[in-house]
Write a protein that holds these residues in place. Structure first.
Motif, PDB file in Angstrom:
ATOM      1  N   ALA A 192       0.828  -1.207   0.000  1.00 42.46           N
ATOM      2  CA  ALA A 192       0.000   0.000   0.000  1.00 42.46           C
ATOM      3  C   ALA A 192       0.866   1.262   0.000  1.00 42.46           C
ATOM      4  N   LEU A 193       1.979   1.228   0.704  1.00 45.37           N
ATOM      5  CA  LEU A 193       2.853   2.396   0.808  1.00 45.37           C
ATOM      6  C   LEU A 193       3.664   2.632  -0.467  1.00 45.37           C
ATOM      7  N   LEU A 194       4.166   1.557  -1.087  1.00 47.50           N
ATOM      8  CA  LEU A 194       5.020   1.702  -2.258  1.00 47.50           C
ATOM      9  C   LEU A 194       4.252   1.906  -3.558  1.00 47.50           C
ATOM     10  N   GLY A 195       3.060   1.341  -3.640  1.00 49.07           N
ATOM     11  CA  GLY A 195       2.317   1.445  -4.895  1.00 49.07           C
ATOM     12  C   GLY A 195       3.110   0.815  -6.021  1.00 49.07           C
ATOM     13  N   ASP A 196       3.301   1.545  -7.100  1.00 53.38           N
ATOM     14  CA  ASP A 196       4.050   0.994  -8.232  1.00 53.38           C
ATOM     15  C   ASP A 196       5.426   1.638  -8.408  1.00 53.38           C
ATOM     16  N   GLU A 197       5.962   2.205  -7.325  1.00 56.31           N
ATOM     17  CA  GLU A 197       7.305   2.783  -7.393  1.00 56.31           C
ATOM     18  C   GLU A 197       8.319   1.684  -7.735  1.00 56.31           C
ATOM     19  N   PRO A 198       9.174   1.912  -8.726  1.00 54.88           N
ATOM     20  CA  PRO A 198      10.104   0.857  -9.141  1.00 54.88           C
ATOM     21  C   PRO A 198      11.320   0.697  -8.229  1.00 54.88           C
ATOM     22  N   ARG A 199      11.695   1.733  -7.478  1.00 61.26           N
ATOM     23  CA  ARG A 199      12.892   1.660  -6.634  1.00 61.26           C
ATOM     24  C   ARG A 199      12.767   2.712  -5.544  1.00 61.26           C
ATOM     25  N   THR A 200      12.784   2.254  -4.292  1.00 65.32           N
ATOM     26  CA  THR A 200      12.586   3.152  -3.166  1.00 65.32           C
ATOM     27  C   THR A 200      13.690   2.944  -2.132  1.00 65.32           C
ATOM     28  N   LYS A 201      14.273   4.041  -1.676  1.00 58.54           N
ATOM     29  CA  LYS A 201      15.302   3.968  -0.636  1.00 58.54           C
ATOM     30  C   LYS A 201      14.625   3.716   0.709  1.00 58.54           C
ATOM     31  N   VAL A 202      15.182   2.770   1.480  1.00 55.84           N
ATOM     32  CA  VAL A 202      14.642   2.415   2.793  1.00 55.84           C
ATOM     33  C   VAL A 202      15.797   2.239   3.777  1.00 55.84           C
ATOM     34  N   VAL A 203      15.444   2.126   5.035  1.00 55.11           N
ATOM     35  CA  VAL A 203      16.385   1.707   6.071  1.00 55.11           C
ATOM     36  C   VAL A 203      15.886   0.358   6.562  1.00 55.11           C
ATOM     37  N   VAL A 204      16.793  -0.620   6.615  1.00 61.77           N
ATOM     38  CA  VAL A 204      16.478  -1.955   7.115  1.00 61.77           C
ATOM     39  C   VAL A 204      17.075  -2.052   8.514  1.00 61.77           C
ATOM     40  N   ARG A 205      16.214  -2.300   9.496  1.00 55.47           N
ATOM     41  CA  ARG A 205      16.674  -2.393  10.877  1.00 55.47           C
ATOM     42  C   ARG A 205      16.391  -3.791  11.410  1.00 55.47           C
ATOM     43  N   THR A 206      17.447  -4.451  11.909  1.00 58.56           N
ATOM     44  CA  THR A 206      17.314  -5.750  12.577  1.00 58.56           C
ATOM     45  C   THR A 206      17.835  -5.586  14.000  1.00 58.56           C
ATOM     46  N   THR A 207      17.847  -6.672  14.763  1.00 60.57           N
ATOM     47  CA  THR A 207      18.392  -6.585  16.122  1.00 60.57           C
ATOM     48  C   THR A 207      19.901  -6.357  16.091  1.00 60.57           C
ATOM     49  N   HIS A 208      20.535  -6.596  14.955  1.00 59.56           N
ATOM     50  CA  HIS A 208      21.982  -6.422  14.818  1.00 59.56           C
ATOM     51  C   HIS A 208      22.357  -4.969  14.544  1.00 59.56           C
ATOM     52  N   SER A 209      21.693  -4.341  13.573  1.00 59.69           N
ATOM     53  CA  SER A 209      22.005  -2.958  13.202  1.00 59.69           C
ATOM     54  C   SER A 209      20.993  -2.450  12.183  1.00 59.69           C
ATOM     55  N   ALA A 210      21.207  -1.246  11.708  1.00 55.60           N
ATOM     56  CA  ALA A 210      20.338  -0.646  10.690  1.00 55.60           C
ATOM     57  C   ALA A 210      21.209  -0.162   9.533  1.00 55.60           C
ATOM     58  N   ARG A 211      20.756  -0.417   8.309  1.00 54.04           N
ATOM     59  CA  ARG A 211      21.512  -0.021   7.118  1.00 54.04           C
ATOM     60  C   ARG A 211      20.544   0.402   6.013  1.00 54.04           C
ATOM     61  N   GLU A 212      21.035   1.286   5.154  1.00 52.38           N
ATOM     62  CA  GLU A 212      20.243   1.715   4.004  1.00 52.38           C
ATOM     63  C   GLU A 212      20.212   0.627   2.945  1.00 52.38           C
ATOM     64  N   ALA A 213      19.133   0.613   2.185  1.00 52.99           N
ATOM     65  CA  ALA A 213      18.964  -0.341   1.087  1.00 52.99           C
ATOM     66  C   ALA A 213      17.953   0.249   0.109  1.00 52.99           C
ATOM     67  N   PHE A 214      17.696  -0.478  -0.952  1.00 50.51           N
ATOM     68  CA  PHE A 214      16.674  -0.105  -1.919  1.00 50.51           C
ATOM     69  C   PHE A 214      15.696  -1.259  -2.056  1.00 50.51           C
ATOM     70  N   VAL A 215      14.414  -0.914  -2.131  1.00 50.81           N
ATOM     71  CA  VAL A 215      13.382  -1.907  -2.399  1.00 50.81           C
ATOM     72  C   VAL A 215      13.001  -1.755  -3.863  1.00 50.81           C
ATOM     73  N   GLY A 216      13.017  -2.867  -4.568  1.00 50.54           N
ATOM     74  CA  GLY A 216      12.665  -2.865  -5.983  1.00 50.54           C
ATOM     75  C   GLY A 216      11.251  -3.354  -6.188  1.00 50.54           C
ATOM     76  N   ASP A 217      10.980  -3.792  -7.384  1.00 49.50           N
ATOM     77  CA  ASP A 217       9.637  -4.241  -7.745  1.00 49.50           C
ATOM     78  C   ASP A 217       9.323  -5.612  -7.148  1.00 49.50           C
ATOM     79  N   PRO A 218       8.026  -5.920  -6.979  1.00 47.12           N
ATOM     80  CA  PRO A 218       7.651  -7.221  -6.433  1.00 47.12           C
ATOM     81  C   PRO A 218       7.664  -8.308  -7.502  1.00 47.12           C
ATOM     82  N   ASP A 219       7.858  -9.551  -7.061  1.00 45.29           N
ATOM     83  CA  ASP A 219       7.765 -10.689  -7.971  1.00 45.29           C
ATOM     84  C   ASP A 219       6.292 -11.116  -8.063  1.00 45.29           C
ATOM     85  N   PRO A 220       5.983 -12.155  -8.834  1.00 41.69           N
ATOM     86  CA  PRO A 220       4.573 -12.574  -8.971  1.00 41.69           C
ATOM     87  C   PRO A 220       3.899 -12.992  -7.661  1.00 41.69           C
ATOM     88  N   TRP A 221       4.672 -13.272  -6.618  1.00 43.22           N
ATOM     89  CA  TRP A 221       4.134 -13.677  -5.323  1.00 43.22           C
ATOM     90  C   TRP A 221       4.098 -12.518  -4.337  1.00 43.22           C
TER      91      TRP A 221
END
Length: 111
Positions: A59-88
């Motif tokens: 719902a948040l990304l819609g059809d954006e082909p590439r979006t900058k995000v921050v990925v945070r786990t219990t280990h640390s947080a790092r920047e990344a990019f989210v691309g398009d979804p697969d058929p699933w």
């Protein structure tokens, strides 16, 4: 009688678990799978993977082909990019440099 257990498609994953994705200031709880490798030519550590289907992310990304995000786990947080979804409806995720998961740096950790 021995039973044969098929190999898991997640067997080669470096991280498979919960994460918080910060997308345009919004935090989204997600489950991600990442694999990482050091690129031999430039020496940069790269990570690639998928985000499990997530309606809030869709719902948040819609059809954006590439979006900058921050990925945070219990280990640390790092920047990344989210691309398009697969058929699933699993979004691609990729980043470079230090990952948001532990990477073995000592020989004793991999033996």
């Amino acid at each position: 009688m021995n039973s044969v257990v098929p190999h898991s498609p997640h067997e080669g994953s470096d991280y498979l678990g919960p994460a918080t994705l910060v997308v345009n200031g919004t935090e989204i709880a997600a489950r991600i799978e990442l694999r990482g490798y050091r690129e031999p030519i430039d020496g940069i550590f790269r990570r690639i993977g998928r985000i499990d289907p997530n309606q809030e992310l869709t719902a948040l990304l819609g059809d954006e082909p590439r979006t900058k995000v921050v990925v945070r786990t219990t280990h640390s947080a790092r920047e990344a990019f989210v691309g398009d979804p697969d058929p699933w409806n699993r979004y691609r995720i990729m980043g470079k440099s230090t990952p948001p998961f532990h990477v073995a740096t000592e020989l004793s950790e991999v033996e």
